[in-house]
Design a protein around this motif. Structure first.
Motif, PDB file in Angstrom:
ATOM      1  N   ALA A   1       0.837  -1.197   0.000  1.00 29.06           N
ATOM      2  CA  ALA A   1       0.000   0.000   0.000  1.00 29.06           C
ATOM      3  C   ALA A   1       0.873   1.248   0.000  1.00 29.06           C
ATOM      4  CB  ALA A   1      -0.910   0.003   1.227  1.00 29.06           C
ATOM      5  N   THR A   2       0.289   2.347  -0.439  1.00 29.44           N
ATOM      6  CA  THR A   2       0.932   3.648  -0.299  1.00 29.44           C
ATOM      7  C   THR A   2       0.271   4.352   0.876  1.00 29.44           C
ATOM      8  OG1 THR A   2      -0.606   4.637  -1.882  1.00 29.44           O
ATOM      9  CG2 THR A   2       1.494   3.863  -2.750  1.00 29.44           C
TER      10      THR A   2
ATOM     11  N   VAL B   1      -3.856   7.696   5.352  1.00 29.82           N
ATOM     12  CA  VAL B   1      -4.714   6.845   4.536  1.00 29.82           C
ATOM     13  C   VAL B   1      -3.833   5.870   3.775  1.00 29.82           C
ATOM     14  CG1 VAL B   1      -6.378   6.791   2.641  1.00 29.82           C
ATOM     15  CG2 VAL B   1      -6.465   8.655   4.313  1.00 29.82           C
ATOM     16  N   PHE B   2      -4.141   4.590   3.906  1.00 37.04           N
ATOM     17  CA  PHE B   2      -3.434   3.539   3.178  1.00 37.04           C
ATOM     18  C   PHE B   2      -4.258   3.192   1.942  1.00 37.04           C
ATOM     19  CE2 PHE B   2      -1.838   3.281   7.392  1.00 37.04           C
ATOM     20  CZ  PHE B   2      -0.577   2.706   7.319  1.00 37.04           C
ATOM     21  N   THR B   3      -3.646   3.249   0.771  1.00 31.21           N
ATOM     22  CA  THR B   3      -4.311   2.870  -0.469  1.00 31.21           C
ATOM     23  C   THR B   3      -3.612   1.621  -0.989  1.00 31.21           C
ATOM     24  OG1 THR B   3      -4.808   5.181  -0.949  1.00 31.21           O
ATOM     25  CG2 THR B   3      -4.967   3.622  -2.783  1.00 31.21           C
ATOM     26  N   PHE B   4      -4.368   0.551  -1.125  1.00 32.77           N
ATOM     27  CA  PHE B   4      -3.788  -0.728  -1.514  1.00 32.77           C
ATOM     28  C   PHE B   4      -3.517  -0.783  -3.011  1.00 32.77           C
ATOM     29  CE2 PHE B   4      -6.190  -1.538   2.378  1.00 32.77           C
ATOM     30  CZ  PHE B   4      -5.141  -1.968   3.166  1.00 32.77           C
TER      31      PHE B   4
ATOM     32  N   TYR C   1     -12.318   0.475   5.445  1.00 41.34           N
ATOM     33  CA  TYR C   1     -13.422   0.630   4.497  1.00 41.34           C
ATOM     34  C   TYR C   1     -13.198  -0.318   3.335  1.00 41.34           C
ATOM     35  CZ  TYR C   1     -14.041   4.973   7.035  1.00 41.34           C
ATOM     36  OH  TYR C   1     -14.215   5.905   8.026  1.00 41.34           O
TER      37      TYR C   1
END
Length: 87
Positions: A29-30, A47-50, A80
């Motif tokens: 993730a970023t 916020v982690f974005t996969f 989420y």
């Protein structure tokens, strides 16, 4: 929350997922904004974005504790998702 002797992740945190609570896999993730270890600010929101869809029944935030007392502090952890399937 950060304290003078710890409360942050040294080297940054990452997310792991598990289908059974025993076997864990890192979910690439970023993190935004970029995680800066001991920045002296309290109550930062990250916020982690996969990079790809992530599946699992369990999720955890993990990393090496920073500071002289080597502890971390996380006030809130929210997850989420898109489509969810009951198992």
């Amino acid at each position: 929350m950060q304290f003078t002797d710890g409360g942050w992740f040294a080297g940054g945190p990452h997310i792991e997922v598990s289908p059974d609570g025993v076997t864990w896999t890192t979910a690439p993730a970023t993190i935004a904004p970029a995680y800066v270890n001991d920045d002296g600010h309290n109550f930062n929101r990250y916020v982690f974005t996969f990079a790809a869809p992530v599946t699992g029944q369990f999720i955890r935030l993990i990393g090496t504790a920073g500071g002289e007392s080597e502890f971390t502090s996380v006030a809130e952890f929210e997850v989420y998702g898109g489509s969810l399937t009951a198992t």
